[in-house]
Design a protein around this motif. Structure first.
Motif, mmCIF file in Angstrom:
data_model
loop_
_atom_site.group_PDB
_atom_site.id
_atom_site.type_symbol
_atom_site.label_atom_id
_atom_site.label_comp_id
_atom_site.label_asym_id
_atom_site.label_seq_id
_atom_site.Cartn_x
_atom_site.Cartn_y
_atom_site.Cartn_z
ATOM 1 N N ILE A 1 0.870 -1.179 0.000
ATOM 2 C CA ILE A 1 0.000 0.000 0.000
ATOM 3 C C ILE A 1 0.904 1.225 0.000
ATOM 4 C CG2 ILE A 1 -1.819 1.266 1.213
ATOM 5 C CD1 ILE A 1 -2.462 -1.399 2.662
ATOM 6 N N VAL A 2 0.780 2.048 -1.022
ATOM 7 C CA VAL A 2 1.681 3.202 -1.146
ATOM 8 C C VAL A 2 0.863 4.475 -1.333
ATOM 9 C CG1 VAL A 2 3.738 4.093 -2.312
ATOM 10 C CG2 VAL A 2 3.204 1.666 -2.484
ATOM 11 N N ASP A 3 1.228 5.499 -0.575
ATOM 12 C CA ASP A 3 0.589 6.791 -0.784
ATOM 13 C C ASP A 3 1.241 7.465 -1.976
ATOM 14 O OD1 ASP A 3 -1.326 8.833 0.603
ATOM 15 O OD2 ASP A 3 0.417 9.982 -0.063
ATOM 16 N N ASP A 4 0.458 8.187 -2.758
ATOM 17 C CA ASP A 4 1.029 8.810 -3.954
ATOM 18 C C ASP A 4 1.983 9.948 -3.606
ATOM 19 O OD1 ASP A 4 1.387 8.718 -6.682
ATOM 20 O OD2 ASP A 4 -0.210 10.146 -7.124
ATOM 21 N N HIS A 5 1.811 10.543 -2.438
ATOM 22 C CA HIS A 5 2.648 11.702 -2.083
ATOM 23 C C HIS A 5 3.648 11.363 -0.995
ATOM 24 C CE1 HIS A 5 0.073 14.154 -4.557
ATOM 25 N NE2 HIS A 5 -0.959 13.573 -3.977
ATOM 26 N N ILE A 6 4.501 10.388 -1.257
ATOM 27 C CA ILE A 6 5.471 10.007 -0.247
ATOM 28 C C ILE A 6 6.713 10.873 -0.349
ATOM 29 C CG2 ILE A 6 4.931 7.629 0.392
ATOM 30 C CD1 ILE A 6 6.465 6.740 -2.082
ATOM 31 N N SER B 1 -5.915 12.839 -3.790
ATOM 32 C CA SER B 1 -6.129 13.491 -5.079
ATOM 33 C C SER B 1 -7.461 13.064 -5.697
ATOM 34 C CB SER B 1 -4.964 13.234 -6.033
ATOM 35 O OG SER B 1 -5.102 11.974 -6.626
ATOM 36 N N TYR B 2 -8.095 14.011 -6.371
ATOM 37 C CA TYR B 2 -9.454 13.780 -6.868
ATOM 38 C C TYR B 2 -9.489 12.797 -8.041
ATOM 39 C CZ TYR B 2 -8.220 16.862 -10.714
ATOM 40 O OH TYR B 2 -7.614 17.405 -11.805
ATOM 41 N N ALA C 1 -4.438 5.501 -10.450
ATOM 42 C CA ALA C 1 -4.256 4.091 -10.082
ATOM 43 C C ALA C 1 -4.278 3.210 -11.325
ATOM 44 C CB ALA C 1 -5.337 3.663 -9.098
ATOM 45 N N GLU C 2 -5.179 3.532 -12.227
ATOM 46 C CA GLU C 2 -5.286 2.754 -13.455
ATOM 47 C C GLU C 2 -4.030 2.925 -14.310
ATOM 48 O OE1 GLU C 2 -8.109 2.628 -17.384
ATOM 49 O OE2 GLU C 2 -8.974 3.443 -15.547
ATOM 50 N N GLU C 3 -3.554 4.153 -14.392
ATOM 51 C CA GLU C 3 -2.379 4.437 -15.220
ATOM 52 C C GLU C 3 -1.121 3.735 -14.732
ATOM 53 O OE1 GLU C 3 -2.348 8.707 -15.286
ATOM 54 O OE2 GLU C 3 -3.844 8.796 -16.894
ATOM 55 N N CYS C 4 -0.988 3.595 -13.416
ATOM 56 C CA CYS C 4 0.230 2.949 -12.900
ATOM 57 C C CYS C 4 0.020 1.452 -12.698
ATOM 58 C CB CYS C 4 0.716 3.631 -11.623
ATOM 59 S SG CYS C 4 -0.307 3.335 -10.181
ATOM 60 N N LYS C 5 -1.142 0.953 -13.122
ATOM 61 C CA LYS C 5 -1.489 -0.470 -13.042
ATOM 62 C C LYS C 5 -1.681 -0.986 -11.611
ATOM 63 C CE LYS C 5 0.389 -1.878 -17.517
ATOM 64 N NZ LYS C 5 -0.030 -0.622 -18.125
ATOM 65 N N ASP D 1 -5.698 -1.692 -6.964
ATOM 66 C CA ASP D 1 -6.812 -1.051 -6.276
ATOM 67 C C ASP D 1 -6.338 0.294 -5.740
ATOM 68 O OD1 ASP D 1 -9.398 -0.847 -5.231
ATOM 69 O OD2 ASP D 1 -9.362 -2.927 -4.523
ATOM 70 N N TYR D 2 -7.281 1.047 -5.169
ATOM 71 C CA TYR D 2 -6.904 2.334 -4.577
ATOM 72 C C TYR D 2 -7.809 2.623 -3.387
ATOM 73 C CZ TYR D 2 -10.883 4.012 -7.308
ATOM 74 O OH TYR D 2 -12.139 4.188 -7.833
ATOM 75 N N ILE D 3 -7.316 3.468 -2.489
ATOM 76 C CA ILE D 3 -8.096 3.885 -1.324
ATOM 77 C C ILE D 3 -8.022 5.403 -1.263
ATOM 78 C CG2 ILE D 3 -8.299 3.799 1.187
ATOM 79 C CD1 ILE D 3 -6.757 1.086 1.063
#
Length: 119
Positions: free
Chosen positions: A50-55, A85-86, A92-96, A99-101
């Motif tokens: 599980i990774v946050d996009d803004h690390i 992010s909205y 999530a789809e673009e980076c394959k 899933d996303y939360i």
């Protein structure tokens, strides 16, 4: 044996809450505020990342997941992107990502997503 989750978040409070909830649910959690565990992904061999996009660091979470998914050795690892992010679904789809939360997250929903992807 417990399922292993590598949990990377940008905020210590969020990291601690997610860590605590997932451990209560029976997961072995490797929590981190940096992408350090990704360097040892082969050793850790997690069921879910599980990774946050803004690390913190030079890469975004979506970039980390993209790299995991494009490496034959790690492409099978379930990856979940988290963010405020909205357009998270699109990212999530673009980076394959599997899933996303969205944040702020509902704890039950978060647990559901992690359980589903840990199978």
């Amino acid at each position: 044996m417990n399922k292993k989750v590598v949990l990377i978040q940008d905020n210590e409070e969020t990291l601690n809450i997610m860590d605590e909830v997932l451990e209560d649910e029976g997961f072995d959690v490797i929590p981190s505020l940096t992408t350090e565990p990704i360097e040892k992904i082969d050793e850790i061999d997690p069921d879910v990342v599980i990774v946050d996009d803004h690390i913190k660091g030079d890469k975004k979470g979506s970039q980390v997941i993209k790299e995991l998914k494009s490496d034959p050795q790690t492409e099978e690892v379930s990856s979940v992107l988290t963010s405020t992010s909205y357009d998270l679904a699109k990212t999530a789809e673009e980076c394959k990502a599997d899933d996303y939360i969205e944040k702020p997250f509902d704890i039950d929903h978060m647990v559901e997503v992690v359980k589903k992807n840990a199978e």
